[in-house]
Write a protein that holds these residues in place. Structure first.
Motif, PDB file in Angstrom:
ATOM      1  N   ARG B 266       0.829  -1.203   0.000  1.00  0.00           N
ATOM      2  CA  ARG B 266       0.000   0.000   0.000  1.00  0.00           C
ATOM      3  C   ARG B 266       0.871   1.264   0.000  1.00  0.00           C
ATOM      4  N   GLY B 267       0.517   2.207  -0.863  1.00  0.00           N
ATOM      5  CA  GLY B 267       1.279   3.465  -0.902  1.00  0.00           C
ATOM      6  C   GLY B 267       2.532   3.381  -1.751  1.00  0.00           C
ATOM      7  N   ARG B 268       2.724   2.285  -2.459  1.00  0.00           N
ATOM      8  CA  ARG B 268       3.895   2.190  -3.335  1.00  0.00           C
ATOM      9  C   ARG B 268       3.429   1.920  -4.769  1.00  0.00           C
ATOM     10  N   ILE B 269       4.261   2.336  -5.678  1.00  0.00           N
ATOM     11  CA  ILE B 269       3.925   2.135  -7.089  1.00  0.00           C
ATOM     12  C   ILE B 269       5.089   1.450  -7.788  1.00  0.00           C
ATOM     13  N   LEU B 270       4.744   0.443  -8.566  1.00  0.00           N
ATOM     14  CA  LEU B 270       5.753  -0.334  -9.268  1.00  0.00           C
ATOM     15  C   LEU B 270       5.842   0.172 -10.704  1.00  0.00           C
ATOM     16  N   GLY B 271       7.073   0.416 -11.142  1.00  0.00           N
ATOM     17  CA  GLY B 271       7.236   0.859 -12.525  1.00  0.00           C
ATOM     18  C   GLY B 271       7.997  -0.157 -13.349  1.00  0.00           C
ATOM     19  N   ILE B 272       7.570  -0.354 -14.584  1.00  0.00           N
ATOM     20  CA  ILE B 272       8.336  -1.218 -15.497  1.00  0.00           C
ATOM     21  C   ILE B 272       8.106  -0.746 -16.922  1.00  0.00           C
ATOM     22  N   ARG B 273       9.185  -0.659 -17.681  1.00  0.00           N
ATOM     23  CA  ARG B 273       9.075  -0.190 -19.062  1.00  0.00           C
ATOM     24  C   ARG B 273       8.396  -1.241 -19.921  1.00  0.00           C
ATOM     25  N   PRO B 274       7.619  -0.836 -20.905  1.00  0.00           N
ATOM     26  CA  PRO B 274       6.893  -1.789 -21.757  1.00  0.00           C
ATOM     27  C   PRO B 274       7.808  -2.809 -22.436  1.00  0.00           C
ATOM     28  N   GLU B 275       9.032  -2.394 -22.787  1.00  0.00           N
ATOM     29  CA  GLU B 275       9.907  -3.346 -23.474  1.00  0.00           C
ATOM     30  C   GLU B 275      10.534  -4.352 -22.515  1.00  0.00           C
ATOM     31  N   HIS B 276      10.344  -4.161 -21.237  1.00  0.00           N
ATOM     32  CA  HIS B 276      10.902  -5.102 -20.261  1.00  0.00           C
ATOM     33  C   HIS B 276       9.886  -6.140 -19.806  1.00  0.00           C
ATOM     34  N   VAL B 277       8.700  -6.072 -20.335  1.00  0.00           N
ATOM     35  CA  VAL B 277       7.680  -7.078 -20.003  1.00  0.00           C
ATOM     36  C   VAL B 277       7.666  -8.103 -21.124  1.00  0.00           C
ATOM     37  N   ARG B 278       7.688  -9.383 -20.753  1.00  0.00           N
ATOM     38  CA  ARG B 278       7.650 -10.453 -21.756  1.00  0.00           C
ATOM     39  C   ARG B 278       6.320 -11.175 -21.677  1.00  0.00           C
ATOM     40  N   ILE B 279       5.949 -11.794 -22.767  1.00  0.00           N
ATOM     41  CA  ILE B 279       4.783 -12.665 -22.733  1.00  0.00           C
ATOM     42  C   ILE B 279       5.295 -14.102 -22.682  1.00  0.00           C
ATOM     43  N   THR B 280       4.821 -14.856 -21.699  1.00  0.00           N
ATOM     44  CA  THR B 280       5.304 -16.232 -21.554  1.00  0.00           C
ATOM     45  C   THR B 280       4.146 -17.198 -21.703  1.00  0.00           C
ATOM     46  N   GLU B 281       4.515 -18.469 -21.906  1.00  0.00           N
ATOM     47  CA  GLU B 281       3.463 -19.476 -22.024  1.00  0.00           C
ATOM     48  C   GLU B 281       3.109 -20.051 -20.677  1.00  0.00           C
ATOM     49  N   GLU B 282       4.117 -20.198 -19.822  1.00  0.00           N
ATOM     50  CA  GLU B 282       3.808 -20.718 -18.491  1.00  0.00           C
ATOM     51  C   GLU B 282       4.540 -19.912 -17.446  1.00  0.00           C
ATOM     52  N   GLY B 283       4.119 -20.056 -16.222  1.00  0.00           N
ATOM     53  CA  GLY B 283       4.674 -19.251 -15.160  1.00  0.00           C
ATOM     54  C   GLY B 283       4.203 -17.815 -15.331  1.00  0.00           C
ATOM     55  N   GLY B 284       4.941 -16.903 -14.737  1.00  0.00           N
ATOM     56  CA  GLY B 284       4.602 -15.494 -14.904  1.00  0.00           C
ATOM     57  C   GLY B 284       3.312 -15.126 -14.206  1.00  0.00           C
ATOM     58  N   VAL B 285       2.761 -14.052 -14.684  1.00  0.00           N
ATOM     59  CA  VAL B 285       1.604 -13.432 -14.030  1.00  0.00           C
ATOM     60  C   VAL B 285       0.423 -13.477 -14.980  1.00  0.00           C
ATOM     61  N   PRO B 286      -0.732 -13.927 -14.523  1.00  0.00           N
ATOM     62  CA  PRO B 286      -1.881 -13.950 -15.420  1.00  0.00           C
ATOM     63  C   PRO B 286      -2.376 -12.525 -15.706  1.00  0.00           C
ATOM     64  N   ALA B 287      -2.712 -12.289 -16.953  1.00  0.00           N
ATOM     65  CA  ALA B 287      -3.207 -10.961 -17.341  1.00  0.00           C
ATOM     66  C   ALA B 287      -4.221 -11.125 -18.460  1.00  0.00           C
ATOM     67  N   GLU B 288      -4.952 -10.058 -18.705  1.00  0.00           N
ATOM     68  CA  GLU B 288      -5.936 -10.102 -19.773  1.00  0.00           C
ATOM     69  C   GLU B 288      -5.506  -9.130 -20.864  1.00  0.00           C
ATOM     70  N   LEU B 289      -5.478  -9.626 -22.112  1.00  0.00           N
ATOM     71  CA  LEU B 289      -5.095  -8.765 -23.223  1.00  0.00           C
ATOM     72  C   LEU B 289      -6.281  -7.869 -23.606  1.00  0.00           C
ATOM     73  N   LEU B 290      -6.014  -6.575 -23.758  1.00  0.00           N
ATOM     74  CA  LEU B 290      -7.109  -5.644 -24.063  1.00  0.00           C
ATOM     75  C   LEU B 290      -7.090  -5.180 -25.514  1.00  0.00           C
ATOM     76  N   ALA B 291      -5.895  -4.893 -26.019  1.00  0.00           N
ATOM     77  CA  ALA B 291      -5.822  -4.398 -27.393  1.00  0.00           C
ATOM     78  C   ALA B 291      -4.389  -4.521 -27.890  1.00  0.00           C
ATOM     79  N   THR B 292      -4.220  -4.503 -29.207  1.00  0.00           N
ATOM     80  CA  THR B 292      -2.862  -4.454 -29.759  1.00  0.00           C
ATOM     81  C   THR B 292      -2.765  -3.270 -30.704  1.00  0.00           C
ATOM     82  N   ASP B 293      -1.588  -2.637 -30.682  1.00  0.00           N
ATOM     83  CA  ASP B 293      -1.361  -1.463 -31.518  1.00  0.00           C
ATOM     84  C   ASP B 293      -0.098  -1.714 -32.328  1.00  0.00           C
TER      85      ASP B 293
END
Lengths: 293, 372
Positions: B266-293
């Protein structure tokens, strides 16, 4: 489809009609009628008007008063045009700067323009009146000889000139002020960074960029110097001995005091032709030297 | 050598602090960019350096001398304006020579300098044209030539490229930088375009609301943003900023069960650049894809973890239908942590956790992962 296009034309003409009627009846018809009439003699009860060719123009060239009045008008133009333009530019630069009470000063300079010429002439009558006028009172306070400003053929024309400059400069100032405010402020900043003094910047940049305004004002000033005669009705009636009479005032006298319509028409044609030539010359000659944005 | 030194400069407009206690140094021969959104005080700062505005408080030293109250012409600086400020009635030659004429430089000297500068910026053919007969890029060159011809050691530039179209702007960026290096000019350059700043600057001074937010070379600003503002202002798309919450095992991304670091969230914010996030098949963090540009060289994917949105940059074309479940991964060294209240970067990256230690193959049709 065709009907609607037809209707379109009708609308167009209907919209044009009021302006066209005014223009035709008050500008084009009188101009043509004047030119026409200048070739006829003035009709009287005994002798009806008849075609006389260029007789009216010949008479004009021999008319001493005409030449006197033309001379007066040239002096009047020479006295009012440069002075009122220079003064207008000076005032515009002055009220364009940072100045406490700027709006008030601008308004003060513009007031003479708003006042009707007849009222202005009446005010100046109080200045010029011999003995009790403001001018003479000031002179007397310094023990200087007073004079009859408007009664003296040597001074009367210059009195009229001063009044006209006072009346016109404020009007021209508005145009200069608008032009000055349209100049991007970066130009002055760029010049300041280069070390240009205000005078240098004015001479090399502001003045050339104001040339379109100057031309416009100049044309107006020239026309006004032939057009502005209202003050004569109040101040001098052209006197003494036609010393302050101007061309347009003379035309008025010929037409409405002497009732010589044809000669008045002749003089009018000459006036119009002279004005048209001068304006044309100004535009053709000066336009090439002016930078328009 | 320090070319310009600004010490505690403040400028008030009425009661608004346009510039608020700003101090920085500009080393000789360097290209310094004042960067910030409109209204941040960068242009006012530049105008104070030029002497077009007087600071309410503080000092400006140019070449070691106090020039705080000196007239613009005494400062031996030239300036390129956003509007170029060319004299519209003078041709290119006279525009360039304006300052030399003011200073009564001898005729031969004038001609010599004009020839050199016209060659340098590629105006030799256009000297007799009026500014109105030039394209935007050519006008820009005239403004530049006028600055160079003065041979003043310092040149100030106020968003000089912002009136050019995108392609020309890129070319001019390179050209301007090359010119500055070649002539060893000291340049102070104002822009709101972070890409311009990143590509040209030796040093960036990032401003916000009249204050300096962060100062450093482009690497430092990109790699180590000192504040949330710096993180969100620099980079296209900017850094992802994810609000954190307290979780059972440590801090979690708000609205999800994903633990990203030890300690309170609480009270902290995590920053990460878009190019430092990878898409993996297993492991990692579950997320929902919203759009592609799709941008050509890469694709920016919008996704959601919990209720936090983030962007992911992957090379090539990435096709997916919105709503697809994906898994995201990152390495701990790419994480940045900020305090939500102060907006400041937290000092140690201690306790930051990667989501998946093992390198992973990339899902979907992307040809390569976004780094490992």
């Amino acid at each position: 489809m065709r009907a609607s296009r037809h209707l379109h034309h009708v609308y167009g003409w209907l919209l044009l009609t009021p302006a066209a009627i005014l223009l035709l009846s008050f500008t084009h018809y009188p101009t043509v009628a004047t030119i026409w009439q200048s070739f006829f003699s003035t009709g009287t009860a005994l002798r009806p008007s008849s075609f006389v060719g260029l007789d009216n123009y010949r008479f004009m060239l021999e008319d001493e008063i005409f030449w006197k009045v033309v001379g007066n008008n040239l002096l009047f133009a020479a006295g009012t045009i440069p002075a009122s333009i220079a003064l207008a530019l000076l005032m515009a630069v002055w009220v364009n700067g940072r100045l406490p009470g700027r709006a008030l000063v601008r308004m003060a300079y513009f007031t003479p323009t708003v006042l009707p010429m007849i009222a202005v002439a009446n005010i100046w009558l109080f200045f010029y009146t011999p003995e009790i006028g403001l001018l003479d009172q000031i002179l007397r306070a310094f023990d200087l000889p007073t004079r009859n400003w408007l009664g003296d053929p040597d001074t009367v024309l210059w009195c009229i000139v001063v009044l006209a400059v006072w009346k016109e400069a404020g009007f021209f100032m508005i145009f200069y002020l608008a032009a000055l405010q349209a100049l991007p402020p970066e130009l002055e900043e760029a010049a300041r960074l280069e070390g240009a003094s205000r005078a240098y910047y004015f001479r090399r940049v502001v003045f050339p960029l104001l040339m379109p305004t100057t031309l416009f004002v100049l044309v107006n000033a020239v026309i006004n110097s032939f057009k502005l005669v209202d003050q004569l009705f109040i101040l001098t009636k052209g006197g003494p001995d036609n010393a302050s009479s101007l061309l347009l005032y003379y035309i008025y006298e010929v037409a409405f005091s002497f009732f010589d319509d044809s000669y008045a028409a002749t003089l009018t044609v000459v006036l119009l032709a002279a004005l048209a030539l001068i304006s044309l010359g100004q535009f053709l000659f000066l336009d090439r030297r002016i930078h328009y944005r | 050598m320090t070319a310009i030194e600004v010490e505690g400069v403040t400028k008030l407009w009425g009661t608004t602090r346009a510039v608020d206690d700003v101090s920085f140094r500009v080393p000789e021969g360097s290209f310094v960019v004042l960067l910030g959104p409109s209204g941040c005080g960068k242009s006012t700062t530049l105008r104070i350096l030029a002497g077009l505005e007087e600071p309410t408080a503080g000092r400006v030293l140019i070449g070691g001398r106090d020039m705080t109250r000196a007239a613009p012409a005494e400062r031996r600086i030239s300036m390129v304006f956003q509007s170029y400020a060319l004299f519209p009635h003078l041709d290119v030659r006279e525009n360039i020579l304006f300052g030399l004429r003011v200073r009564r430089v001898a005729r031969e000297e004038r001609e010599r300098r004009l020839a050199r500068v016209a060659e340098l910026v590629g105006l030799a053919e256009l000297l007799d044209r009026k500014p109105a007969q030039l394209s935007g890029g050519q006008r820009q060159r005239v403004a530049l030539a006028r600055a160079i011809v003065s041979e003043h050691p310092i040149c100030l530039m106020d968003e000089p490229l912002s009136n050019l179209d995108a392609k020309l702007r890129q070319e001019m960026r390179l050209e301007l930088r090359a010119l500055q290096r070649r002539l060893a000019m000291t340049v102070v350059y104002v822009t709101h375009d972070q890409a311009e700043a990143m590509s040209m600057a030796d040093r960036i001074i990032l401003m916000r609301a009249g204050r300096i937010e962060q100062e450093g070379d482009p690497d430092a600003l990109y790699g180590q943003p000192a504040t949330l503002f710096a993180a969100s202002f620099i980079g296209t798309p900017p850094m992802n900023l994810l609000a954190l919450e307290d979780g059972p095992e440590g801090a979690v991304v708000a609205g999800s069960g994903v633990t990203v670091l030890e300690g309170p969230g609480r009270g902290r914010i995590l920053g990460i650049r878009p190019e430092h996030v990878r898409i993996t098949e297993e492991g990692g963090v579950p997320a929902e894809l919203l759009a592609t540009d799709y941008l050509g060289a890469d694709t920016v994917i919008s996704a959601r973890i919990g209720d936090q949105r983030l962007g992911i940059r992957v090379p090539g074309r990435f096709r997916a239908t919105p709503g697809t479940a994906i898994r995201l991964a990152w390495s701990p060294e790419h994480l940045h942590l900020f305090d939500a209240r102060s907006g400041r970067r937290e000092s140690g990256p201690a306790g930051l956790r990667g989501t998946d230690p093992a390198p992973v193959r990339i899902a979907a049709t992307a040809s390569k992962g976004g780094g490992s």
